[in-house]
Write an enzyme that holds these catalytic residues in place. Structure first.
Site, PDB file in Angstrom:
ATOM      1  N   LYS A 102      -3.661   8.321   3.352  1.00 10.74           N
ATOM      2  CA  LYS A 102      -4.979   8.038   3.947  1.00 10.74           C
ATOM      3  C   LYS A 102      -5.010   8.461   5.420  1.00 10.74           C
ATOM      4  O   LYS A 102      -6.064   8.862   5.929  1.00 10.74           O
ATOM      5  CB  LYS A 102      -5.332   6.560   3.811  1.00 10.74           C
ATOM      6  CG  LYS A 102      -5.640   6.105   2.380  1.00 10.74           C
ATOM      7  CD  LYS A 102      -6.861   6.786   1.787  1.00 10.74           C
ATOM      8  CE  LYS A 102      -7.306   6.110   0.486  1.00 10.74           C
ATOM      9  NZ  LYS A 102      -8.315   6.891  -0.252  1.00 10.74           N
ATOM     10  N   TYR A 158       0.833  -1.216   0.000  1.00  8.05           N
ATOM     11  CA  TYR A 158       0.000   0.000   0.000  1.00  8.05           C
ATOM     12  C   TYR A 158       0.866   1.264   0.000  1.00  8.05           C
ATOM     13  O   TYR A 158       0.415   2.328  -0.415  1.00  8.05           O
ATOM     14  CB  TYR A 158      -0.958  -0.016   1.194  1.00  8.05           C
ATOM     15  CG  TYR A 158      -2.178   0.857   0.997  1.00  8.05           C
ATOM     16  CD1 TYR A 158      -3.027   0.669  -0.099  1.00  8.05           C
ATOM     17  CD2 TYR A 158      -2.485   1.889   1.881  1.00  8.05           C
ATOM     18  CE1 TYR A 158      -4.133   1.475  -0.300  1.00  8.05           C
ATOM     19  CE2 TYR A 158      -3.596   2.696   1.685  1.00  8.05           C
ATOM     20  CZ  TYR A 158      -4.407   2.481   0.603  1.00  8.05           C
ATOM     21  OH  TYR A 158      -5.514   3.283   0.406  1.00  8.05           O
TER      22      TYR A 158
HETATM   23  P1  NAD Z   1     -11.817   3.634  -8.898  1.00 12.06           P
HETATM   24  O1  NAD Z   1     -10.636   3.559  -9.800  1.00 12.06           O
HETATM   25  O2  NAD Z   1     -13.080   3.101  -9.397  1.00 12.06           O
HETATM   26  O3  NAD Z   1     -12.039   5.123  -8.390  1.00 12.06           O
HETATM   27  C1  NAD Z   1     -10.988   6.033  -8.192  1.00 12.06           C
HETATM   28  C2  NAD Z   1     -11.474   7.337  -8.755  1.00 12.06           C
HETATM   29  O4  NAD Z   1     -10.520   8.382  -8.527  1.00 12.06           O
HETATM   30  C3  NAD Z   1     -11.704   7.259 -10.282  1.00 12.06           C
HETATM   31  O5  NAD Z   1     -13.023   7.613 -10.582  1.00 12.06           O
HETATM   32  C4  NAD Z   1     -10.745   8.300 -10.828  1.00 12.06           C
HETATM   33  O6  NAD Z   1     -11.242   8.980 -11.961  1.00 12.06           O
HETATM   34  C5  NAD Z   1     -10.656   9.242  -9.640  1.00 12.06           C
HETATM   35  N1  NAD Z   1      -9.531  10.176  -9.773  1.00 12.06           N
HETATM   36  C6  NAD Z   1      -8.201   9.900  -9.818  1.00 12.06           C
HETATM   37  N2  NAD Z   1      -7.523  11.056 -10.022  1.00 12.06           N
HETATM   38  C7  NAD Z   1      -8.449  12.053 -10.098  1.00 12.06           C
HETATM   39  C8  NAD Z   1      -8.392  13.448 -10.323  1.00 12.06           C
HETATM   40  N3  NAD Z   1      -7.220  14.100 -10.527  1.00 12.06           N
HETATM   41  N4  NAD Z   1      -9.553  14.162 -10.338  1.00 12.06           N
HETATM   42  C9  NAD Z   1     -10.742  13.554 -10.158  1.00 12.06           C
HETATM   43  N5  NAD Z   1     -10.867  12.233  -9.957  1.00 12.06           N
HETATM   44  C10 NAD Z   1      -9.731  11.495  -9.935  1.00 12.06           C
HETATM   45  O7  NAD Z   1     -11.348   2.868  -7.553  1.00 12.06           O
HETATM   46  P2  NAD Z   1     -12.051   2.754  -6.127  1.00 12.06           P
HETATM   47  O8  NAD Z   1     -11.380   1.600  -5.481  1.00 12.06           O
HETATM   48  O9  NAD Z   1     -13.517   2.773  -6.260  1.00 12.06           O
HETATM   49  O10 NAD Z   1     -11.551   4.060  -5.377  1.00 12.06           O
HETATM   50  C11 NAD Z   1     -12.415   5.004  -4.758  1.00 12.06           C
HETATM   51  C12 NAD Z   1     -11.882   5.369  -3.380  1.00 12.06           C
HETATM   52  O11 NAD Z   1     -12.008   4.250  -2.512  1.00 12.06           O
HETATM   53  C13 NAD Z   1     -10.420   5.766  -3.345  1.00 12.06           C
HETATM   54  O12 NAD Z   1     -10.260   6.835  -2.429  1.00 12.06           O
HETATM   55  C14 NAD Z   1      -9.738   4.529  -2.799  1.00 12.06           C
HETATM   56  O13 NAD Z   1      -8.521   4.793  -2.151  1.00 12.06           O
HETATM   57  C15 NAD Z   1     -10.798   4.097  -1.816  1.00 12.06           C
HETATM   58  N6  NAD Z   1     -10.688   2.695  -1.341  1.00 12.06           N
HETATM   59  C16 NAD Z   1     -10.605   1.674  -2.216  1.00 12.06           C
HETATM   60  C17 NAD Z   1     -10.516   0.374  -1.745  1.00 12.06           C
HETATM   61  C18 NAD Z   1     -10.415  -0.796  -2.692  1.00 12.06           C
HETATM   62  O14 NAD Z   1      -9.987  -1.860  -2.242  1.00 12.06           O
HETATM   63  N7  NAD Z   1     -10.797  -0.662  -3.934  1.00 12.06           N
HETATM   64  C19 NAD Z   1     -10.503   0.130  -0.370  1.00 12.06           C
HETATM   65  C20 NAD Z   1     -10.581   1.207   0.512  1.00 12.06           C
HETATM   66  C21 NAD Z   1     -10.678   2.496   0.010  1.00 12.06           C
END
Ligand code: NAD
Length: 252
Positions: free
Chosen positions: A160, A153
């Site tokens: 985070k 990570y």
């Molecule tokens: P995802 O790739 O579907 O979503 C990430 C989003 O961030 C995308 O829509 C992307 O366009 C956006 N993004 C990146 N750079 C950007 C910018 N400059 N301006 C605007 N948007 C931007 O993946 P996800 O897993 O759904 O991620 C969403 C959130 O959830 C993130 O904060 C991620 O860290 C968090 N998260 C994910 C997980 C997991 O296991 N997938 C677990 C815990 C937290």
């Protein structure tokens, strides 16, 4: 639960996005949504989703682009005159910095990751504040790597951690205006962003094996929790980081 509520969701990349799980849950609960897409490359994946929930506002937003943010909030004001909730589900770190040791990370990469994944929440909250005339709810997405060292990570752990601290400071400052700020912390879910992490499949396997529930976290379950936190049912919940991980984080 969300009848008559109007909100902005930032972070839908495709149908696997956590933000999309949240959008569906809020839509099913009666909420009306504004959706954004990152850029023209992302638009074809997001547009059919926005259409399927009849989003009255669908605009580009790269959070590093202040003019786009200004145009988005102007359009929301024009369309609804107010905003009830904001979901921030955005994260990014340059690959070279994400894959190496945190010890070796570049200042530039760290700044980029912090700006896009953390300070963008602060900027969006500031822009939303004047529109949240009847109070509001702001929600972001964190991860367990903020608290404990999760191999692979890397840089996103400290980022985070800053995001979670930002949630507490924003929550304290915005509470007098009736605006609540919280974070969800989902277990690992296979999304586009997650595919950039090393050994992600092993992370999902470990989480499933070791969580008391022994089930993979889904975007639907995260969406259900998000709909609750974004609704008035959670009106005394603020500044929290709430895990949606089948109990993984409670195990020693
Ligand atoms: P995802 O790739 O579907 O979503 C990430 C989003 O961030 C995308 O829509 C992307 O366009 C956006 N993004 C990146 N750079 C950007 C910018 N400059 N301006 C605007 N948007 C931007 O993946 P996800 O897993 O759904 O991620 C969403 C959130 O959830 C993130 O904060 C991620 O860290 C968090 N998260 C994910 C997980 C997991 O296991 N997938 C677990 C815990 C937290």
């Amino acid at each position: 639960m969300m009848q008559g509520k109007k909100g902005l969701i930032v972070g839908v990349a495709n149908e696997h996005s956590i933000a999309w799980g949240c959008a569906q849950a809020v839509h099913q609960a009666g909420g009306e949504l504004a959706l954004t897409y990152l850029n023209e490359k992302a638009r074809p994946y997001v547009e059919p989703l926005a259409t399927s929930i009849h989003a009255p506002v669908f605009m580009p937003l790269d959070v590093t682009n202040p003019a786009q943010a200004e145009a988005l909030f102007a359009e929301i004001k024009q369309c609804w005159g107010r905003l009830d909730f904001l979901l921030h589900a955005v994260a990014f770190a340059p690959k070279a910095d994400l894959h190496g040791r945190f010890t070796d990370s570049s200042g530039e990469g760290f700044s980029t990751a912090m700006d896009i994944s953390c300070h963008s929440l602060v900027r969006l909250a500031k822009a939303a504040e004047p529109l949240m005339t009847e109070g509001g709810s702001i929600l972001t997405m964190s991860y367990y790597g903020s608290e404990k060292v999760v191999p692979g990570y890397g840089m996103m752990g400290p980022v985070k951690a800053a995001l979670e601290a930002s949630v507490r400071y924003l929550a304290a400052e915005l509470a007098p205006r009736g605006i609540r700020v919280n974070a969800l912390s989902p277990g690992p879910i296979k999304t586009r962003a997650a595919s950039g992490l090393a050994h992600f499949d092993a992370l999902v396997q470990k989480a499933t094996d070791e969580a008391p529930l022994h089930q993979v976290t889904t975007i639907e379950e995260v969406g259900n929790a998000a709909a609750f936190l974004l609704s008035n049912n959670a009106r005394h919940v603020l500044g929290q980081v709430i895990y949606v991980d089948g109990g993984y984080n409670i195990m020693g």
